[in-house]
Motif scaffolding. Structure first.
Motif, PDB file in Angstrom:
ATOM      1  N   ALA A  46      -1.416  -3.655   3.686  1.00 32.47           N
ATOM      2  CA  ALA A  46      -1.054  -2.767   4.796  1.00 32.47           C
ATOM      3  C   ALA A  46       0.459  -2.804   5.022  1.00 32.47           C
ATOM      4  CB  ALA A  46      -1.792  -3.189   6.061  1.00 32.47           C
ATOM      5  N   ASP A  49       2.313  -0.596   2.610  1.00 36.69           N
ATOM      6  CA  ASP A  49       2.318   0.818   2.991  1.00 36.69           C
ATOM      7  C   ASP A  49       3.402   1.086   4.030  1.00 36.69           C
ATOM      8  OD1 ASP A  49       0.285   1.363   1.264  1.00 36.69           O
ATOM      9  OD2 ASP A  49      -1.306   1.215   2.765  1.00 36.69           O
ATOM     10  N   ARG A  50       3.516   0.172   5.013  1.00 36.97           N
ATOM     11  CA  ARG A  50       4.551   0.311   6.035  1.00 36.97           C
ATOM     12  C   ARG A  50       5.941   0.298   5.414  1.00 36.97           C
ATOM     13  NH1 ARG A  50       3.884   1.556  11.034  1.00 36.97           N
ATOM     14  NH2 ARG A  50       2.627   3.046   9.922  1.00 36.97           N
ATOM     15  N   VAL A 110       0.082   6.314  -4.244  1.00 37.31           N
ATOM     16  CA  VAL A 110      -0.766   6.933  -3.225  1.00 37.31           C
ATOM     17  C   VAL A 110      -1.567   8.111  -3.756  1.00 37.31           C
ATOM     18  CG1 VAL A 110       0.511   6.198  -1.219  1.00 37.31           C
ATOM     19  CG2 VAL A 110       1.215   8.258  -2.433  1.00 37.31           C
ATOM     20  N   LYS A 117      -4.213   1.633  -7.703  1.00 30.33           N
ATOM     21  CA  LYS A 117      -3.114   1.417  -6.760  1.00 30.33           C
ATOM     22  C   LYS A 117      -2.410   0.092  -7.014  1.00 30.33           C
ATOM     23  CE  LYS A 117      -1.773   1.716  -1.989  1.00 30.33           C
ATOM     24  NZ  LYS A 117      -2.137   1.598  -0.584  1.00 30.33           N
ATOM     25  N   GLU A 180       7.949  -3.194  13.378  1.00 28.96           N
ATOM     26  CA  GLU A 180       7.780  -4.037  14.563  1.00 28.96           C
ATOM     27  C   GLU A 180       6.619  -4.998  14.316  1.00 28.96           C
ATOM     28  OE1 GLU A 180       7.314  -0.967  17.457  1.00 28.96           O
ATOM     29  OE2 GLU A 180       6.058   0.157  16.076  1.00 28.96           O
ATOM     30  N   GLU A 332       3.449   6.506   9.601  1.00 27.50           N
ATOM     31  CA  GLU A 332       2.702   6.879   8.422  1.00 27.50           C
ATOM     32  C   GLU A 332       3.296   8.149   7.813  1.00 27.50           C
ATOM     33  OE1 GLU A 332      -1.980   7.835   7.666  1.00 27.50           O
ATOM     34  OE2 GLU A 332      -1.109   7.912   9.647  1.00 27.50           O
TER      35      GLU A 332
ATOM     36  N   PRO B 455      -3.014   5.689   2.667  1.00 26.06           N
ATOM     37  CA  PRO B 455      -4.444   5.806   2.946  1.00 26.06           C
ATOM     38  C   PRO B 455      -4.772   5.436   4.387  1.00 26.06           C
ATOM     39  CG  PRO B 455      -3.990   4.133   1.274  1.00 26.06           C
ATOM     40  CD  PRO B 455      -2.702   4.732   1.637  1.00 26.06           C
ATOM     41  N   GLN B 456      -5.608   6.258   5.013  1.00 22.31           N
ATOM     42  CA  GLN B 456      -5.918   5.986   6.413  1.00 22.31           C
ATOM     43  C   GLN B 456      -6.940   4.866   6.550  1.00 22.31           C
ATOM     44  OE1 GLN B 456      -6.990  10.099   6.756  1.00 22.31           O
ATOM     45  NE2 GLN B 456      -5.659  10.330   8.519  1.00 22.31           N
ATOM     46  N   THR B 458      -7.005   1.868   5.464  1.00 19.43           N
ATOM     47  CA  THR B 458      -6.569   0.511   5.763  1.00 19.43           C
ATOM     48  C   THR B 458      -6.481   0.319   7.266  1.00 19.43           C
ATOM     49  OG1 THR B 458      -4.301   1.208   5.512  1.00 19.43           O
ATOM     50  CG2 THR B 458      -5.299   0.134   3.627  1.00 19.43           C
ATOM     51  N   ALA B 460      -4.752  -1.618   9.299  1.00 23.43           N
ATOM     52  CA  ALA B 460      -3.467  -1.683   9.977  1.00 23.43           C
ATOM     53  C   ALA B 460      -2.902  -0.293  10.239  1.00 23.43           C
ATOM     54  CB  ALA B 460      -2.482  -2.496   9.152  1.00 23.43           C
ATOM     55  N   VAL B 464      -1.831   1.156  13.855  1.00 24.21           N
ATOM     56  CA  VAL B 464      -0.473   1.601  14.148  1.00 24.21           C
ATOM     57  C   VAL B 464      -0.483   3.058  14.577  1.00 24.21           C
ATOM     58  CG1 VAL B 464       1.818   1.941  13.219  1.00 24.21           C
ATOM     59  CG2 VAL B 464       0.532  -0.097  12.596  1.00 24.21           C
ATOM     60  N   ALA B 465      -1.312   3.852  13.887  1.00 24.76           N
ATOM     61  CA  ALA B 465      -1.396   5.255  14.246  1.00 24.76           C
ATOM     62  C   ALA B 465      -1.912   5.402  15.674  1.00 24.76           C
ATOM     63  CB  ALA B 465      -2.312   5.988  13.271  1.00 24.76           C
TER      64      ALA B 465
END
Lengths: 336, 467
Positions: A46, A49-50, A110, A117, A180, A332, B455-456, B458, B460, B464-465
């Motif tokens: 995760a 991705d951030r 992605v 991936k 954050e 995102e 990808p939605q 996950t 986290a 966050v969204a």
């Protein structure tokens, strides 16, 4: 064209300055996104991705500064372009393969089917690592005068590691600014763990450069030049100490000063780069070819300069526009 | 093999791999702008659906183009230092303008175009889309200018073996530039038309019969049908221009050894460099003369006119030029047949005469044919570039310097090792690229979301969204 004096003197100087500026902007901007790639193995899925969201809208334009820097070398100092790049044939090839891998991995990680991936994440990391290492290697070889002897290669291998750690440091400061929570705290740790690369790298090059060339030694260690130059090391020292103190206490309440480590890292980069530029001037191929000997014909340089005067401010303008549209914490990445 | 031939193969491999992606992005940028503007005007969701799918292909192609393009700018120095040392005063400013006017424009606004739709207004987003399309076209323009100057150089003087510019207008608008630029732009639009048609037909066949697929397929097939005759006309004009400025290239394209009148158009031949004749040929009488001079008894140049006194050939190797040219023309003819056939089928009236049949009018074999033609534009474009670039040999800059004079003094073994590395990387990436495009198409056909870049699923990201 002669208003400012002899064009065969001021035009090469202007282009050397522009090239220097492009390289500096490149190592800061692509430095942070390469650094993010190098930090990939330390992050979970995760977080990765951030981290990609934090650099996604920028990396492409960041890399363009490399094209501009090499482009200026190519068009303004063609003889030097050939001499430098043929001497660095293999590290350049490794860097290019690295840049290709990481550039496409942004998209593939992605878009490819999910089982792939992990592979593309690895490609992103390996590509970033190859690019950083080979750039550090080239930096070391350049400082050593582009000759392939065993001690020189040894030194270049050291700078390869230092620059890679340095990139991961500036990458970590960018992540501090753009994220954050847990990831931000993690990035503070990464920055603390990476700052030594920057310090050792700057130290090694500062120590080695005067040793390699008497000319450079003379430029730094004679009175009164040494006095005028003293702010450079002193400011660098102050920046390193304040970075360290700051990182020990980060993150601050309400995310205050999250931009400060990145800004300080940028300052440090700038000072180190300024010192190097001072050392090597007026040579573009160390101790072999000056910018005046390597320059293209003045009428061609002048044509490019006219364009540059119009285009460079525009580029800076819309780069700032892009950074302000994507300011704040990374969200995102969505196409809609 | 020596460093020269290895460097040539390496450069050919790099530039062939590179050109595949700009060929897609140049025209796809404008097609996306078209979809976007149609949506702005009609507020019809199907245009947005088409935009959303193809913008992903654009992003992927763009990344492939950027990274393979960076390789090129370094290889001038690593493999071909003599090029910039001799003609750097001309090539330099042109490349500089490409980077400054095009590269940055597209790179910066691409970020806004891809990820900024929710952060900026529709107008700003449409403008960003326009600037990206404009940037890719400008990029193509400057590169074509430089390439054309290498074929038809003018506006310079040689001082101590180095070219110096005397007339920039003449350099930029050199004789072959307008033809080459038009030919390449059309090639790009045709490549994209067949790619969109092929992938849309694929989605249609596997059951993804949405309105977005329908408009994309129609736009692509009708677009191709309109552009292909224009391309054939422009290609003919480009050929006449080459006949005037580089007759040895035309001689190689025609496989014609002796200058003569009433020259036949060879459909098939085996050119033999040693004997300096074709060992076997099948031709249509007078047709080469007719096409090239518009007279059946027109004179067509022969390769034997381009031999130096000491016997060295000043013309390219014949077989690769001869065959690349035929591959390009044959692909073009097939494009003509398929796009016109499919258009005619779609324009037929319904049985109850209420309207036209549209995509439903396409029988399965035609849809499969379109899928097979998805990358036909790549084939034609590469074959065309091979014709013109190999056709310029042994010159690097026609009449100014040979390719041999420019090559770097790098050990052959080193070039061989990097060449192998590039080839492996390129082969893998090309396979991944094509696989991912069809994977995206399958996903879209199943109605699965392919929107977010992250990808939605996950956890986290969802949290966050939600914040």
């Amino acid at each position: 064209m002669n208003t400012f004096g002899d064009p065969t003197v001021w035009l090469p100087f202007v282009f050397a300055a522009l090239m220097g500026l492009s390289i500096l902007i490149y190592v800061i901007l692509d430095g942070f996104d390469l650094g993010v790639g190098v930090l990939f193995p330390f992050a979970n899925e995760a977080e990765r991705d951030r981290m990609v969201s934090a650099i996604g809208p920028f990396w492409d334009a960041n890399e363009t500064w490399l094209v501009l820097a090499v482009g200026i070398l190519l068009v303004a100092f063609p003889a030097a372009h050939g001499a430098i790049l043929t001497a660095l044939y293999l590290p350049v090839a490794i860097m290019l393969v690295g840049l290709i891998l990481r550039g496409v991995a942004f998209e593939f990680r992605v878009k490819a089917p999910t089982p792939w991936k992990a592979t593309w994440n690895r490609a992103f990391f390996v590509g970033s690592l190859m690019t950083s290492l080979s750039q550090g290697f080239m930096l070391g070889m350049y400082v050593m005068g582009l000759t392939w002897t065993l001690p020189h290669v040894g030194f270049a291998l050291l700078t390869a590691v230092f620059l890679t750690v340095g990139y991961s440091f500036i990458g970590a400061t960018w992540v501090i600014h753009k994220t954050e929570g847990d990831l931000q705290r993690k990035a503070v740790d990464w920055a603390k763990g990476g700052i030594w690369g920057l310090v050792l790298g700057i130290g090694a090059i500062s120590a080695a450069t005067p040793y390699v060339s008497d000319r450079i030694f003379g430029k730094w260690f004679t009175w009164p030049e040494a006095l005028y130059l003293s702010p450079l090391p002193i400011l660098s020292g102050v920046l390193v100490v304040s970075l360290w103190l700051m990182l020990r206490r980060m993150p601050f309440a309400e995310d205050r000063y999250s931009w400060a480590p990145f800004a300080a890292a940028t300052g440090l980069w700038g000072l180190a780069f300024g010192g190097m530029a001072y050392s090597f001037y007026p040579y573009v191929v160390p101790e072999r070819l000056t910018i005046y000997e390597a320059a293209s014909a003045p009428e061609s340089l002048f044509i490019i300069l006219i364009g540059t005067c119009i285009v460079l401010p525009t580029i800076l303008g819309y780069t700032i526009l892009s950074y302000s549209i994507f300011r704040g914490k990374a969200t995102e990445l969505r196409y809609d | 093999m020596d460093a020269l031939i290895l460097s040539r193969i390496q450069f050919a491999a790099n530039i062939s791999f590179h050109i595949l992606f700009p060929t897609i992005t140049i025209a796809l940028g404008w097609v996306l702008l078209f979809f976007r503007v149609r949506f702005n005007i009609t507020k019809d969701e199907r245009w947005l659906e088409a935009y959303r799918f193809w913008v992903k292909v654009f992003a992927l192609s763009f990344a492939m183009g950027v990274v393979s393009g960076i390789t090129m700018s370094f290889q001038f120095g690593t493999n071909w230092p003599g090029f910039m040392e001799t003609v750097g005063n001309i090539a330099g400013p042109l490349l500089a303008y490409e980077v400054m006017t095009a590269f940055f424009l597209e790179a910066v606004f691409l970020g806004i175009m891809l990820f900024g739709a929710s952060r900026v207004s529709a107008r700003v987003h449409t403008t960003a889309t326009f600037l990206v399309a404009f940037g890719t076209t400008m990029s193509a323009f400057w590169i074509i200018v430089l390439n054309s100057w290498m074929h038809t150089p003018q506006g310079f003087e040689m001082i101590d073996g180095v070219a110096h510019a005397t007339d920039w207008w003449a350099i930029v608008f050199n004789p072959s530039m307008p033809y080459r630029f038009a030919h390449m732009m059309l090639a790009s639009f045709l490549t994209v038309s067949f790619l969109i048609a092929g992938v849309s037909a694929f989605r249609w066949l596997i059951g993804g019969r949405t309105e977005g697929v329908r408009v994309a397929l129609k736009t692509a097939v009708f677009g191709a049908a309109m552009l292909i005759p224009v391309q054939i006309f422009v290609g003919d004009m480009h050929g006449l221009n080459t006949l005037e400025y580089q007759p040895q290239k035309v001689a190689a394209m025609e496989g014609n050894w002796e200058t003569d009148t009433n020259v036949p158009l060879l459909l098939f031949a085996i050119p033999n460099e040693e004997l300096r004749e074709n060992t076997f040929e099948i031709g249509i009488p007078n047709l080469a003369s007719l096409i090239l001079t518009h007279h059946a008894d027109g004179e067509v140049p022969g390769l034997n006119d381009f031999v130096a006194d000491d016997g060295t050939a000043l013309h390219p190797r014949v077989a690769p030029v001869f065959w690349s040219f035929r591959v390009m023309v044959a692909t073009g003819m097939l494009m003509l047949a398929v796009s016109w056939g499919a258009s005619a089928l779609m324009l037929r009236r319904n049985a109850d005469r209420t309207g036209r049949r549209g995509v439903e009018g396409l029988p399965k074999p035609v849809l499969y044919g379109l899928v097979a033609m998805s990358f036909s534009g790549w084939l034609a474009t590469l074959a065309g570039w091979y014709t013109t670039e190999i056709g310029r040999q042994p010159w690097l800059v026609q009449g100014v310097m040979t390719t041999k004079q420019a090559v770097a003094d790098v050990p052959a073994g080193m070039v061989a090792s990097t060449l192998i590395a590039y080839l492996v990387v390129y082969a893998l990436l090309l396979a991944a690229y094509i696989a991912v495009i069809f994977y995206l198409a399958r996903k879209a056909a199943k109605g699965e979301p392919i929107g977010p870049n992250v990808p939605q699923s996950t956890k986290a990201a969802v949290t966050v969204a939600a914040e």
